[in-house]
Design a protein around this motif. Structure first.
Motif, PDB file in Angstrom:
ATOM      1  N   ALA A  81      35.546  37.729  25.762  1.00 37.53           N
ATOM      2  CA  ALA A  81      36.647  37.419  26.690  1.00 37.53           C
ATOM      3  C   ALA A  81      36.506  35.979  27.159  1.00 37.53           C
ATOM      4  CB  ALA A  81      36.609  38.367  27.890  1.00 37.53           C
ATOM      5  N   ALA A  82      37.632  35.368  27.476  1.00 39.01           N
ATOM      6  CA  ALA A  82      37.627  33.993  27.982  1.00 39.01           C
ATOM      7  C   ALA A  82      38.825  33.797  28.903  1.00 39.01           C
ATOM      8  CB  ALA A  82      37.688  32.986  26.839  1.00 39.01           C
ATOM      9  N   ALA A  83      38.696  32.844  29.835  1.00 39.17           N
ATOM     10  CA  ALA A  83      39.794  32.548  30.753  1.00 39.17           C
ATOM     11  C   ALA A  83      39.681  31.111  31.251  1.00 39.17           C
ATOM     12  CB  ALA A  83      39.768  33.509  31.944  1.00 39.17           C
ATOM     13  N   PHE A  84      40.839  30.459  31.385  1.00 35.32           N
ATOM     14  CA  PHE A  84      40.899  29.115  31.970  1.00 35.32           C
ATOM     15  C   PHE A  84      41.020  29.217  33.484  1.00 35.32           C
ATOM     16  CE2 PHE A  84      42.547  28.151  27.715  1.00 35.32           C
ATOM     17  CZ  PHE A  84      41.870  26.966  27.430  1.00 35.32           C
ATOM     18  N   SER A  85      40.441  28.240  34.191  1.00 39.16           N
ATOM     19  CA  SER A  85      40.682  28.135  35.632  1.00 39.16           C
ATOM     20  C   SER A  85      42.141  27.731  35.832  1.00 39.16           C
ATOM     21  CB  SER A  85      39.732  27.102  36.261  1.00 39.16           C
ATOM     22  OG  SER A  85      39.921  25.823  35.681  1.00 39.16           O
ATOM     23  N   ALA A  86      42.675  27.955  37.023  1.00 37.16           N
ATOM     24  CA  ALA A  86      44.094  27.669  37.297  1.00 37.16           C
ATOM     25  C   ALA A  86      44.446  26.205  37.074  1.00 37.16           C
ATOM     26  CB  ALA A  86      44.445  28.099  38.718  1.00 37.16           C
ATOM     27  N   ASP A  87      43.500  25.308  37.348  1.00 31.66           N
ATOM     28  CA  ASP A  87      43.774  23.875  37.165  1.00 31.66           C
ATOM     29  C   ASP A  87      43.542  23.414  35.727  1.00 31.66           C
ATOM     30  OD1 ASP A  87      41.002  23.757  36.947  1.00 31.66           O
ATOM     31  OD2 ASP A  87      40.715  22.640  38.813  1.00 31.66           O
ATOM     32  N   VAL A 122      36.723  26.477  31.753  1.00 33.06           N
ATOM     33  CA  VAL A 122      36.944  27.713  31.016  1.00 33.06           C
ATOM     34  C   VAL A 122      35.665  28.541  31.123  1.00 33.06           C
ATOM     35  CG1 VAL A 122      36.233  26.789  28.755  1.00 33.06           C
ATOM     36  CG2 VAL A 122      37.822  28.714  28.857  1.00 33.06           C
ATOM     37  N   ALA A 123      35.837  29.849  31.280  1.00 33.32           N
ATOM     38  CA  ALA A 123      34.712  30.770  31.353  1.00 33.32           C
ATOM     39  C   ALA A 123      34.811  31.735  30.185  1.00 33.32           C
ATOM     40  CB  ALA A 123      34.731  31.544  32.669  1.00 33.32           C
ATOM     41  N   ALA A 124      33.658  32.122  29.653  1.00 34.76           N
ATOM     42  CA  ALA A 124      33.629  33.068  28.536  1.00 34.76           C
ATOM     43  C   ALA A 124      32.549  34.110  28.768  1.00 34.76           C
ATOM     44  CB  ALA A 124      33.368  32.336  27.224  1.00 34.76           C
ATOM     45  N   PHE A 125      32.824  35.333  28.330  1.00 40.18           N
ATOM     46  CA  PHE A 125      31.889  36.446  28.391  1.00 40.18           C
ATOM     47  C   PHE A 125      31.412  36.687  26.963  1.00 40.18           C
ATOM     48  CE2 PHE A 125      30.346  40.680  28.360  1.00 40.18           C
ATOM     49  CZ  PHE A 125      30.056  41.063  29.661  1.00 40.18           C
ATOM     50  N   ALA A 168      38.439  36.796  34.755  1.00 39.54           N
ATOM     51  CA  ALA A 168      39.611  36.143  35.351  1.00 39.54           C
ATOM     52  C   ALA A 168      39.159  35.222  36.477  1.00 39.54           C
ATOM     53  CB  ALA A 168      40.586  37.187  35.904  1.00 39.54           C
ATOM     54  N   TRP A 169      39.845  34.108  36.626  1.00 39.43           N
ATOM     55  CA  TRP A 169      39.582  33.147  37.698  1.00 39.43           C
ATOM     56  C   TRP A 169      40.450  33.462  38.910  1.00 39.43           C
ATOM     57  CZ3 TRP A 169      36.204  29.020  37.730  1.00 39.43           C
ATOM     58  CH2 TRP A 169      35.617  28.674  36.507  1.00 39.43           C
ATOM     59  N   HIS A 170      39.912  33.242  40.093  1.00 40.40           N
ATOM     60  CA  HIS A 170      40.718  33.245  41.310  1.00 40.40           C
ATOM     61  C   HIS A 170      41.574  31.978  41.267  1.00 40.40           C
ATOM     62  CE1 HIS A 170      41.669  32.731  45.579  1.00 40.40           C
ATOM     63  NE2 HIS A 170      41.561  34.047  45.627  1.00 40.40           N
ATOM     64  N   PRO A 171      42.802  31.989  41.786  1.00 40.54           N
ATOM     65  CA  PRO A 171      43.645  30.786  41.749  1.00 40.54           C
ATOM     66  C   PRO A 171      42.993  29.542  42.371  1.00 40.54           C
ATOM     67  CG  PRO A 171      44.972  32.672  42.341  1.00 40.54           C
ATOM     68  CD  PRO A 171      43.536  33.136  42.316  1.00 40.54           C
ATOM     69  N   PHE A 192      35.699  56.028  33.814  1.00 38.41           N
ATOM     70  CA  PHE A 192      36.805  55.078  33.757  1.00 38.41           C
ATOM     71  C   PHE A 192      36.278  53.683  33.423  1.00 38.41           C
ATOM     72  CE2 PHE A 192      38.613  58.468  36.186  1.00 38.41           C
ATOM     73  CZ  PHE A 192      39.958  58.482  35.812  1.00 38.41           C
ATOM     74  N   GLU A 193      37.101  52.904  32.770  1.00 36.68           N
ATOM     75  CA  GLU A 193      36.811  51.507  32.463  1.00 36.68           C
ATOM     76  C   GLU A 193      37.932  50.657  33.043  1.00 36.68           C
ATOM     77  OE1 GLU A 193      34.326  50.077  30.513  1.00 36.68           O
ATOM     78  OE2 GLU A 193      33.324  51.995  30.211  1.00 36.68           O
ATOM     79  N   PHE A 194      37.648  49.379  33.263  1.00 36.17           N
ATOM     80  CA  PHE A 194      38.702  48.470  33.706  1.00 36.17           C
ATOM     81  C   PHE A 194      39.530  48.060  32.498  1.00 36.17           C
ATOM     82  CE2 PHE A 194      35.550  48.007  37.074  1.00 36.17           C
ATOM     83  CZ  PHE A 194      36.359  48.158  38.187  1.00 36.17           C
ATOM     84  N   ASP A 195      40.856  48.121  32.644  1.00 37.26           N
ATOM     85  CA  ASP A 195      41.748  47.774  31.558  1.00 37.26           C
ATOM     86  C   ASP A 195      42.183  46.309  31.643  1.00 37.26           C
ATOM     87  OD1 ASP A 195      43.240  48.221  29.266  1.00 37.26           O
ATOM     88  OD2 ASP A 195      45.017  48.750  30.396  1.00 37.26           O
ATOM     89  N   GLY A 196      41.806  45.644  32.695  1.00 35.44           N
ATOM     90  CA  GLY A 196      42.162  44.247  32.861  1.00 35.44           C
ATOM     91  C   GLY A 196      41.383  43.676  34.031  1.00 35.44           C
ATOM     92  N   ALA A 197      41.543  42.406  34.269  1.00 31.51           N
ATOM     93  CA  ALA A 197      40.880  41.746  35.386  1.00 31.51           C
ATOM     94  C   ALA A 197      41.827  40.698  35.934  1.00 31.51           C
ATOM     95  CB  ALA A 197      39.572  41.114  34.954  1.00 31.51           C
ATOM     96  N   ALA A 198      42.113  40.777  37.234  1.00 35.83           N
ATOM     97  CA  ALA A 198      43.006  39.793  37.858  1.00 35.83           C
ATOM     98  C   ALA A 198      42.815  39.820  39.361  1.00 35.83           C
ATOM     99  CB  ALA A 198      44.457  40.096  37.522  1.00 35.83           C
ATOM    100  N   PHE A 199      43.037  38.692  39.979  1.00 39.52           N
ATOM    101  CA  PHE A 199      43.077  38.610  41.429  1.00 39.52           C
ATOM    102  C   PHE A 199      44.525  38.778  41.857  1.00 39.52           C
ATOM    103  CE2 PHE A 199      39.078  36.375  40.740  1.00 39.52           C
ATOM    104  CZ  PHE A 199      38.306  36.825  41.797  1.00 39.52           C
ATOM    105  N   ALA A 200      44.762  39.523  42.913  1.00 36.99           N
ATOM    106  CA  ALA A 200      46.137  39.720  43.393  1.00 36.99           C
ATOM    107  C   ALA A 200      46.387  38.880  44.631  1.00 36.99           C
ATOM    108  CB  ALA A 200      46.372  41.182  43.717  1.00 36.99           C
TER     109      ALA A 200
END
Length: 146
Positions: free
Chosen positions: A44-50, A54-57, A102-105, A138-146
């Motif tokens: 998994a990978a995700a970019f920061s909001a800016d 980038v972070a990777a697992f 996932a990154w926090h905004p 149960f497993e997490f199906d996604g990751a996000a900050f609300a």
């Protein structure tokens, strides 16, 4: 993974290395850089909001005749420096193919979900700020900050 501005794409694998994260220009398709890990498969990978980090697992199979054993790690890169700014191990009992990140905004927190446990961490040194466990089975199906 596409960055928030729609300019960069992160693709796990590259140059024959499953532990690499290739960064492409989303408009031209040109590979801009390859961020390599010493070992492991990026799940998994995700970019920061800016778009500056980038972070990777990534996970590695260390299974031997003594039984199954896996190592999971999160790595954060500063894209302006092309170097990791932080990395830390994540507890895992099996291959982390379902990992989410996932990154926090604000860019000040990183959510890492794997094997029914989600942790909110400081992105540069991995300090745990909060942990949430899913109900058994149960497993997490996604990751996000609300």
């Amino acid at each position: 993974m596409l960055d928030a501005a729609g300019k960069l794409v992160a693709v796990p694998g590259g140059k024959g290395n499953a532990g690499a994260l290739s960064i492409f220009d989303a408009l031209t398709g040109k590979r801009l850089r390859v961020l390599a890990r010493p070992s492991g498969v990026i799940a998994a990978a995700a970019f920061s909001a800016d778009g500056k980090r980038v972070a990777a697992f990534a996970w590695s199979d260390l299974t031997t005749g003594a039984g199954e054993r896996y190592l999971a790690e999160v790595c954060v890169w500063d894209l302006s420096l092309n170097t990791p700014t932080g990395s830390w191990e994540v507890p895992t009992a099996r291959a982390a193919r379902g990992a989410r990140i996932a990154w926090h905004p604000s860019g000040g927190r990183l959510l890492v979900a794997n094997e029914g446990v989600a942790t909110v961490r400081e992105p540069d040194w991995g300090g745990v700020q909060a942990t949430v466990a899913a109900p058994e089975g149960f497993e997490f199906d996604g990751a996000a900050f609300a």
